[in-house]
Design an enzyme around this catalytic site. Structure first.
Site, mmCIF file in Angstrom:
data_model
loop_
_atom_site.group_PDB
_atom_site.id
_atom_site.type_symbol
_atom_site.label_atom_id
_atom_site.label_comp_id
_atom_site.label_asym_id
_atom_site.label_seq_id
_atom_site.Cartn_x
_atom_site.Cartn_y
_atom_site.Cartn_z
ATOM 1 N N GLN B 20 0.823 -1.209 0.000
ATOM 2 C CA GLN B 20 0.000 0.000 0.000
ATOM 3 C C GLN B 20 0.853 1.253 0.000
ATOM 4 O O GLN B 20 0.610 2.172 -0.758
ATOM 5 C CB GLN B 20 -0.872 0.012 1.261
ATOM 6 C CG GLN B 20 -2.217 -0.611 1.084
ATOM 7 C CD GLN B 20 -3.254 0.133 1.932
ATOM 8 O OE1 GLN B 20 -2.940 1.035 2.699
ATOM 9 N NE2 GLN B 20 -4.500 -0.244 1.775
ATOM 10 N N GLU B 98 -7.189 0.873 9.177
ATOM 11 C CA GLU B 98 -8.396 0.620 9.963
ATOM 12 C C GLU B 98 -8.075 -0.445 10.997
ATOM 13 O O GLU B 98 -7.017 -1.056 10.957
ATOM 14 C CB GLU B 98 -9.575 0.221 9.078
ATOM 15 C CG GLU B 98 -9.366 -0.975 8.207
ATOM 16 C CD GLU B 98 -10.626 -1.331 7.423
ATOM 17 O OE1 GLU B 98 -11.728 -0.989 7.846
ATOM 18 O OE2 GLU B 98 -10.475 -1.969 6.367
ATOM 19 N N GLU B 210 -22.938 10.489 8.702
ATOM 20 C CA GLU B 210 -23.649 9.220 8.737
ATOM 21 C C GLU B 210 -24.193 8.981 10.140
ATOM 22 O O GLU B 210 -23.899 9.737 11.067
ATOM 23 C CB GLU B 210 -22.727 8.071 8.308
ATOM 24 C CG GLU B 210 -21.532 7.875 9.223
ATOM 25 C CD GLU B 210 -20.448 6.971 8.620
ATOM 26 O OE1 GLU B 210 -20.259 6.983 7.391
ATOM 27 O OE2 GLU B 210 -19.789 6.270 9.394
ATOM 28 N N HIS B 247 -18.543 0.739 9.256
ATOM 29 C CA HIS B 247 -17.690 1.549 10.126
ATOM 30 C C HIS B 247 -17.962 1.210 11.589
ATOM 31 O O HIS B 247 -19.110 1.022 11.980
ATOM 32 C CB HIS B 247 -17.983 3.042 9.935
ATOM 33 C CG HIS B 247 -17.458 3.566 8.639
ATOM 34 N ND1 HIS B 247 -17.923 4.724 8.076
ATOM 35 C CD2 HIS B 247 -16.520 3.092 7.803
ATOM 36 C CE1 HIS B 247 -17.282 4.945 6.938
ATOM 37 N NE2 HIS B 247 -16.423 3.969 6.745
#
Lengths: 370, 289
Positions: B20, B98, B210, B247
């Site tokens: 990455q 994450e 959200e 999430h």
């Protein structure tokens, strides 16, 4: 990861917090023995839902034979969608008073928060603000005994209970920190014969921290299908509609469900295929959707890190192997869009570029909508 | 101008030699970001696309005068990487990974507060300032263009969708900030709005929120005194309570964090609240007129 009550209690006990004597049982004979040993007991269904008592998940047995009889009835019963597999037989308490205490993380202040109340035994959300003592913890400082004494004082406790409560706050914070808890809660925290006892407990461990907690028992929640998709490493939630949905990214997946509902349709699931998923996991995810036998499958992709041609290949792979026996609506834009759209077009699948149009079409094909 | 990240920022990449890190370093360089170095313990002396790799942040900062870092290391090592960066003077830190434990995020954010460092993330797509030709993040390069709209979002792909719709409508962006999808992140809507408030090129702000938490409600209080128009879109209308929608932060728990309470608060504060992502660009055009 939520822990069953008996596991939460074990953790509390190992930190020196008083818990009633109890035994895990999963058949009448064990229940009989447990009550012979500990005396009159509460038989508590070990399921991961709140409000067990009202739903019939907590019964009282005064004799061993009564315990056996009740256990016979309770094992296998359905409690808010969960099958009861085991009970926790716990000594019945002679309760004088019910308090509340919890440690959790406040997202806004980004600090641990200790909450306590003299109005225990009901959900803390139903307790009025003036009856709750809230204290934030400075993570650089942690919780020293004075912190517990100040909370006990703010609650108006005194004597033995004052001291026991102050001590308990320190221990509970240690659990929060050392076990990477999202929530550790004792409700009710009871006063029995002049001493504090944790009558019910909740312990939720931060999933992201499980790697450093080999001692924490892994508990799988959710339906069989949800577990299967989680094993592939994708976020999945079952819903009750009939339009199966796949999108990339959690926010996009949520927005896609919203769009279906907006046009009058009913989404069957939440599936986040990941921000940068390659062909294989995308195909696996799509395979799961096919196995759900929905009315329509809606794939909504904004290719950022995800490449549209990879998504197209995944779709074609599933079409050619397991087959896609229901109408498929694909919305495909972003990175390598031209290649992706062409791959699909060659196989007779038209891709949409507008999310609104695609969502409306998916709802129409499901025979729903306004 | 832009907020937080400008063409002056000198960026290092922690975890540069991983898959990455390597890929996105290339993408950042291609976009125009001043990537001055990388850090990968034990890989010092190598180069990635001509950029020098160091063993420690200390060396990297000493030799490149870096002031910003983007972190790609695996989640269990992220706290270590973040502290290494902050203790060596890095004051803009983008945390991509994450699944960083919440306790680690609390420690990182607390230390950043004490040092006056800005943490973006964790679990973010990063930050991009199109007019400055610079980005720190994993967002696709081609969907943005320079212009007067500031965007702050919790979610990656959804913000791409909205940024691209703005771009297609001729509405470019000053800066797009991803706060991250975790329960504890470095930024709040309030802190980012505060930055946009003083940026004279930002004429309108788009908030992409959200369900879950109460960050949107807190922001509403702030919008009243902002002096700039705000368009808000929130995802999660169809989400059932008690379920985590991907999430870690997106969950309606015991009646908290519902869309209704957020939209109500934002509307009352004077924000234009739209119900679907494709309505954002039109609403922005209107408030700019």
């Amino acid at each position: 990861m939520k822990q069953y009550e008996y596991l939460a209690k074990q953790t509390l006990g190992s930190y020196g917090i008083p818990i009633p004597p109890g035994k895990v049982v999963d058949n009448p004979e064990q229940a009989r023995k447990a009550v012979e040993e500990i005396g009159p007991a509460a038989l508590k269904a070990q399921v991961l839902v709140g409000g067990r008592g009202k739903a019939g998940g907590i019964r009282f047995a005064s004799t061993p034979s009564e315990a056996a009889q009740l256990t016979q009835q309770m094992i296998g019963m359905d409690l808010k969608g969960y099958t009861v597999e085991r009970l926790y037989a716990e000594a019945k308490l002679d309760i004088d008073q019910e308090l509340y205490i919890s440690v959790t993380t406040d997202r806004n202040t980004k600090e641990p928060l200790v909450m306590a109340s003299r109005a225990g035994g009901i959900e803390i959300e139903d307790v009025s603000d003036d009856q709750i003592v809230r204290r934030y913890v400075d993570p650089r400082v942690g919780v020293e005994p004075y912190f517990g004494r100040e909370m006990a004082s703010a609650l108006g406790l005194n004597g033995t209970i004052f001291k026991e409560f102050a001590d308990l706050v320190v221990k509970l914070y240690r659990i929060y920190q050392e076990k990477d808890a999202e929530l550790v809660e004792i409700n009710p925290l009871t006063v029995v014969h002049g001493h504090l006892v944790a009558a019910d407990a909740r312990l939720n461990i931060d999933d992201s921290a499980l790697f450093r907690h080999p001692e924490v028992q892994r508990i799988e929640e959710g339906s069989e299908l949800e577990r299967k998709v989680h094993e592939i490493g994708l976020a999945y939630v079952e819903l009750d509609g009939d339009i199966a949905v796949m999108a990339n990214g959690a926010g996009m997946a949520m927005a896609t469900l919203d769009a279906i509902q907006y046009f009058g349709g009913r989404p069957a699931n939440f599936l986040d295929a990941g921000g940068g998923a390659s062909v294989e996991p995308t195909a696996q995810a799509l395979g799961v959707l096919v196995s759900m036998h929905p009315k329509v499958i809606f794939v909504n992709i904004f290719g950022g890190i995800t490449r549209c041609d990879d998504v197209a290949r995944a779709i074609l792979q599933v079409k050619q192997t397991v087959g896609i026996p229901v109408p498929l609506v694909v919305r495909l834009v972003g990175t390598n869009e031209t290649e992706g759209v062409k791959l699909l077009a060659d196989a007779g699948i038209a891709a949409y570029s507008e999310m609104a149009e695609a969502a409306e079409q998916a709802v129409k094909l499901a025979g729903e909508g306004r | 101008m832009a907020i937080l990240l400008t063409s002056q920022s000198r960026v290092i990449v922690q975890g540069m030699t991983g898959n990455q890190g390597r890929f996105h370093s290339g993408q950042m360089v291609a976009y125009g970001t001043h990537v001055v170095g990388g850090v990968s313990p034990g890989k010092g002396g190598q180069t990635v696309d001509g950029v020098p790799v160091f063993d420690t942040v200390r060396e990297a900062v000493a030799l490149t005068q870096a002031d910003a870092s983007i972190v790609f290391v695996p989640a269990p090592f992220a706290k270590d990487a973040a502290f290494e960066a902050m203790e060596n003077g890095i004051r803009l830190l983008v945390m991509i990974p994450e699944h960083i434990p919440v306790q680690d995020a609390i420690a990182i954010v607390t230390r950043a507060r004490d040092l006056g460092a800005v943490v973006i993330g964790p679990n973010t797509f990063g930050i991009i300032s199109p007019g400055q030709n610079t980005k720190m993040g994993i967002m696709p390069n081609h969907i943005y263009k320079p212009g007067p709209v500031g965007v702050v979002a919790r979610s990656g792909t959804l913000s791409y969708e909205i940024a691209f719709s703005l771009t297609n409508a001729g509405l470019g962006q000053t800066t797009v900030v991803g706060m991250g999808g975790d329960p504890v992140v470095g930024q709040t809507f309030v802190s980012v709005l505060e930055e946009f408030k003083t940026d004279r090129d930002t004429q309108a702000i788009v908030m992409v929120g959200e369900i879950g938490g109460s960050a949107e409600e807190e922001a509403a209080e702030h919008i009243k005194s902002l002096g700039k128009p705000v368009v808000a879109y929130l995802a999660g209308r169809a989400a059932p309570p008690g379920k985590r929608m991907g999430h870690a932060g997106a969950i309606i728990e015991r009646g908290r964090g519902t869309l209704e309470s957020k939209e109500k608060a934002l509307t009352a504060a004077g924000a234009q609240v739209v119900t679907m992502p494709w309505q954002v660009a039109e609403a922005v055009s209107k408030v700019l007129r």
